[in-house]
Design a protein around this motif. Sequence first.
Motif, PDB file in Angstrom:
ATOM      1  N   MET A 111      -9.507  -1.070   8.950  1.00 13.99           N
ATOM      2  CA  MET A 111      -9.384  -0.933  10.258  1.00 13.99           C
ATOM      3  C   MET A 111      -9.211  -1.852  11.126  1.00 13.99           C
ATOM      4  O   MET A 111      -8.780  -1.354  12.474  1.00 13.99           O
ATOM      5  CB  MET A 111     -10.388   0.393  10.326  1.00 13.99           C
ATOM      6  CG  MET A 111     -11.136   1.140   9.533  1.00 13.99           C
ATOM      7  SD  MET A 111      -9.397   2.679   9.747  1.00 13.99           S
ATOM      8  CE  MET A 111      -9.432   3.169  11.267  1.00 13.99           C
ATOM      9  N   LYS A 112      -8.993  -2.787  10.860  1.00 12.86           N
ATOM     10  CA  LYS A 112      -9.367  -3.987  11.785  1.00 12.86           C
ATOM     11  C   LYS A 112      -8.055  -4.437  11.729  1.00 12.86           C
ATOM     12  O   LYS A 112      -7.617  -5.600  12.696  1.00 12.86           O
ATOM     13  CB  LYS A 112     -10.347  -4.450  11.907  1.00 12.86           C
ATOM     14  CG  LYS A 112     -11.899  -4.725  12.068  1.00 12.86           C
ATOM     15  CD  LYS A 112     -13.233  -5.559  11.330  1.00 12.86           C
ATOM     16  CE  LYS A 112     -14.269  -5.436  11.784  1.00 12.86           C
ATOM     17  NZ  LYS A 112     -15.367  -6.215  11.624  1.00 12.86           N
ATOM     18  N   ALA A 122     -14.522   4.595   7.961  1.00  4.69           N
ATOM     19  CA  ALA A 122     -14.762   3.093   9.427  1.00  4.69           C
ATOM     20  C   ALA A 122     -15.240   1.878   8.942  1.00  4.69           C
ATOM     21  O   ALA A 122     -14.512   1.433  10.318  1.00  4.69           O
ATOM     22  CB  ALA A 122     -15.774   3.706  10.478  1.00  4.69           C
ATOM     23  N   ASP A 123     -15.664   1.673   7.974  1.00  7.10           N
ATOM     24  CA  ASP A 123     -15.664   0.260   7.629  1.00  7.10           C
ATOM     25  C   ASP A 123     -14.688  -0.115   7.197  1.00  7.10           C
ATOM     26  O   ASP A 123     -15.112  -1.416   6.349  1.00  7.10           O
ATOM     27  CB  ASP A 123     -17.654   0.043   7.460  1.00  7.10           C
ATOM     28  CG  ASP A 123     -17.519   1.161   6.049  1.00  7.10           C
ATOM     29  OD1 ASP A 123     -16.586   1.559   5.266  1.00  7.10           O
ATOM     30  OD2 ASP A 123     -18.376   0.941   5.222  1.00  7.10           O
ATOM     31  N   ASP A 124     -14.024   0.207   6.489  1.00  2.00           N
ATOM     32  CA  ASP A 124     -12.390  -0.531   6.154  1.00  2.00           C
ATOM     33  C   ASP A 124     -12.296  -1.592   6.455  1.00  2.00           C
ATOM     34  O   ASP A 124     -11.509  -1.084   7.699  1.00  2.00           O
ATOM     35  CB  ASP A 124     -11.748   0.620   5.366  1.00  2.00           C
ATOM     36  CG  ASP A 124     -10.417   0.142   4.619  1.00  2.00           C
ATOM     37  OD1 ASP A 124     -10.266  -0.885   4.712  1.00  2.00           O
ATOM     38  OD2 ASP A 124     -10.923   1.193   4.043  1.00  2.00           O
ATOM     39  N   PRO A 125     -12.321  -2.751   5.893  1.00  2.00           N
ATOM     40  CA  PRO A 125     -11.851  -3.870   6.883  1.00  2.00           C
ATOM     41  C   PRO A 125     -10.090  -3.585   7.732  1.00  2.00           C
ATOM     42  O   PRO A 125      -9.724  -4.259   8.070  1.00  2.00           O
ATOM     43  CB  PRO A 125     -11.885  -4.818   5.553  1.00  2.00           C
ATOM     44  CG  PRO A 125     -12.669  -4.134   4.745  1.00  2.00           C
ATOM     45  CD  PRO A 125     -12.109  -3.454   4.584  1.00  2.00           C
ATOM     46  N   ASP A 144       1.202  -5.731   5.335  1.00  2.00           N
ATOM     47  CA  ASP A 144       1.091  -7.547   5.944  1.00  2.00           C
ATOM     48  C   ASP A 144       2.261  -7.912   7.325  1.00  2.00           C
ATOM     49  O   ASP A 144       2.389  -8.384   8.940  1.00  2.00           O
ATOM     50  CB  ASP A 144       0.384  -8.238   5.154  1.00  2.00           C
ATOM     51  CG  ASP A 144       0.328  -9.419   6.389  1.00  2.00           C
ATOM     52  OD1 ASP A 144      -0.736  -9.509   6.461  1.00  2.00           O
ATOM     53  OD2 ASP A 144       0.697 -10.113   5.951  1.00  2.00           O
ATOM     54  N   GLU A 145       3.193  -7.006   6.542  1.00  2.00           N
ATOM     55  CA  GLU A 145       4.812  -7.529   7.199  1.00  2.00           C
ATOM     56  C   GLU A 145       4.096  -6.784   8.822  1.00  2.00           C
ATOM     57  O   GLU A 145       4.936  -7.292   9.682  1.00  2.00           O
ATOM     58  CB  GLU A 145       5.909  -6.826   6.192  1.00  2.00           C
ATOM     59  CG  GLU A 145       5.722  -7.812   5.448  1.00  2.00           C
ATOM     60  CD  GLU A 145       6.400  -9.294   5.830  1.00  2.00           C
ATOM     61  OE1 GLU A 145       6.524  -9.565   6.624  1.00  2.00           O
ATOM     62  OE2 GLU A 145       5.985 -10.494   4.681  1.00  2.00           O
ATOM     63  N   HIS A 146       3.317  -5.933   8.701  1.00  4.61           N
ATOM     64  CA  HIS A 146       4.057  -4.825   9.739  1.00  4.61           C
ATOM     65  C   HIS A 146       3.017  -5.621  11.136  1.00  4.61           C
ATOM     66  O   HIS A 146       3.057  -5.261  12.422  1.00  4.61           O
ATOM     67  CB  HIS A 146       3.126  -3.675   9.705  1.00  4.61           C
ATOM     68  CG  HIS A 146       4.067  -2.639   8.523  1.00  4.61           C
ATOM     69  ND1 HIS A 146       5.143  -1.772   9.524  1.00  4.61           N
ATOM     70  CD2 HIS A 146       4.565  -2.315   7.826  1.00  4.61           C
ATOM     71  CE1 HIS A 146       5.510  -1.110   8.734  1.00  4.61           C
ATOM     72  NE2 HIS A 146       5.429  -1.382   7.792  1.00  4.61           N
ATOM     73  N   THR A 147       2.068  -6.682  10.221  1.00 11.96           N
ATOM     74  CA  THR A 147       1.167  -7.070  11.448  1.00 11.96           C
ATOM     75  C   THR A 147       1.838  -8.202  11.842  1.00 11.96           C
ATOM     76  O   THR A 147       1.352  -9.059  13.646  1.00 11.96           O
ATOM     77  CB  THR A 147      -0.159  -7.645  11.454  1.00 11.96           C
ATOM     78  OG1 THR A 147       0.014  -8.848   9.930  1.00 11.96           O
ATOM     79  CG2 THR A 147      -0.851  -6.508  10.283  1.00 11.96           C
ATOM     80  N   LYS A 148       3.364  -8.563  11.413  1.00 17.51           N
ATOM     81  CA  LYS A 148       4.229  -9.923  12.520  1.00 17.51           C
ATOM     82  C   LYS A 148       4.956  -9.780  13.479  1.00 17.51           C
ATOM     83  O   LYS A 148       5.435 -10.625  13.959  1.00 17.51           O
ATOM     84  CB  LYS A 148       4.335 -10.644  10.609  1.00 17.51           C
ATOM     85  CG  LYS A 148       2.936 -11.636   9.846  1.00 17.51           C
ATOM     86  CD  LYS A 148       3.991 -11.855   8.643  1.00 17.51           C
ATOM     87  CE  LYS A 148       2.618 -12.390   7.916  1.00 17.51           C
ATOM     88  NZ  LYS A 148       2.412 -12.399   6.983  1.00 17.51           N
TER      89      LYS A 148
END
Length: 456
Positions: free
Chosen positions: A293-294, A288-291, A235-239
């Motif tokens: 992936m978004k 492909a449907d793994d959350p 999650d830190e990589h999204t911030k």
Amino acid sequence: MNLSPEDVSATVRGFWSRRRFVQMSAATAVATNLAGLAQSETSTGTTMIDVPFAKRNPKIAMIGTGGRGTNLLENLIAADAQIIALCDVVKEKAEHAASLVTAAGAKKPDLYTDGPHDFEKMLARSDIDFVIIATPWLWHAPMAIYGMEHGKDVAVEVPAVTTLDDCWKIVNTSEKTRKHCMMLENCCYGYNETLILRMILAGKFGELLYGEGAYLHDLREELFSDKGEGLWRRDEHTKRNGNPYPTHGLGPVANYMGIQRGDRFAHLVSMSTPQRGLDAYRKEHLKADDPRMKEKYVEGDMNTSLIKTANGLTICVKHTTSTPHPYDRVNQIAGTKGVFYDYPPRIYLDGQNADEEFESIDKWKEFQHPLWKSEGEIAKKLGGHGGMDYIMLYRLLQCVREGIAPDMDVYDAAAWSSVTPLSEASVAHGSAPQEFPDFTRGKWMVRKASAIGTQS
């Protein structure tokens, strides 16, 4: 502390607005150094530089008994530490940690497992005087501050904090409460790092000029794990886009150069490559449907930051955890009489040989740190990062038991950790220079060399 996915989601939601506000504010304010100036005026206490611990056999509480916390606990047990209480949101983890204590013949620690804030109940106890924090980064600052405000000395895992605001908060809280807050930077206690530091203090490298430290570690599998750090670290990589984890490489170099002890970090510039590694990894390993992936990752795969010190020395700091790369902290230092590189360790001093070739550091065993001489065998048997974990914790307990000042203090924790927000600000402003606050308020000019290097 091992958090369930539900705990992580709740925590992130609760802290998201505040964290983004702090980061955006810092990115703007740091450019004009206003953040450092404003916060430096809020101190309500005197310096904690060279302040000794109250002499005692510390009564320790631990927050976080996951992988890292358990490793620390095993080393503490080997060093005969008193473990009074353990806290984790996962009861099974805390129970397992407690079993390690009782297996060593000690009384079972009290457990605190009733949610993310149960640590507050634990730290309100008067029979605990030292707290060790091994939790996700998001919790480091509030837990450290709470501990100091409730009369405990604090040791926190790396990085100590992640914003400039929190850097100042731990400094000011330490000064106000007269309690120590140090970062558990184990790499400062490695065999090579301590040997080279003592060679530097003996003048073998002449006048120092430049150094490099890094954290180059392929963590892709761990980042996408459904347990341990995989529950929160990705999650830190999204911030943020900067260097989120600078201290393993930077700490030893800072000690070599006497940072906060005759020199200090003055300013840095930072730049990041594009982000590609995590996208490529999940495309290959997730459905492909793994959350996941978004998710949108913003942290560049390689961050490179250049630091200039007040005395004119330069330091290169690198970070990557999302690309294939053998583990490497670089650990380089150079001066007018020679240079040392690690991974593998090799040294070249002026006039060393006619071929101008690197040689092993084995011939310099006379500079082996005394703790590696006396405790090296047990350290290696425990195996925590080659033994450095045990040496670090043995030394920490030694400082408290003998009533001497910590090797690394709250000013080191703040200065080394501040690379994270400053690198973010520089990247966000086109690699513009960012000034470091002076967390010592000028007292870096009168301090002595690191006690890690001078211990007899």
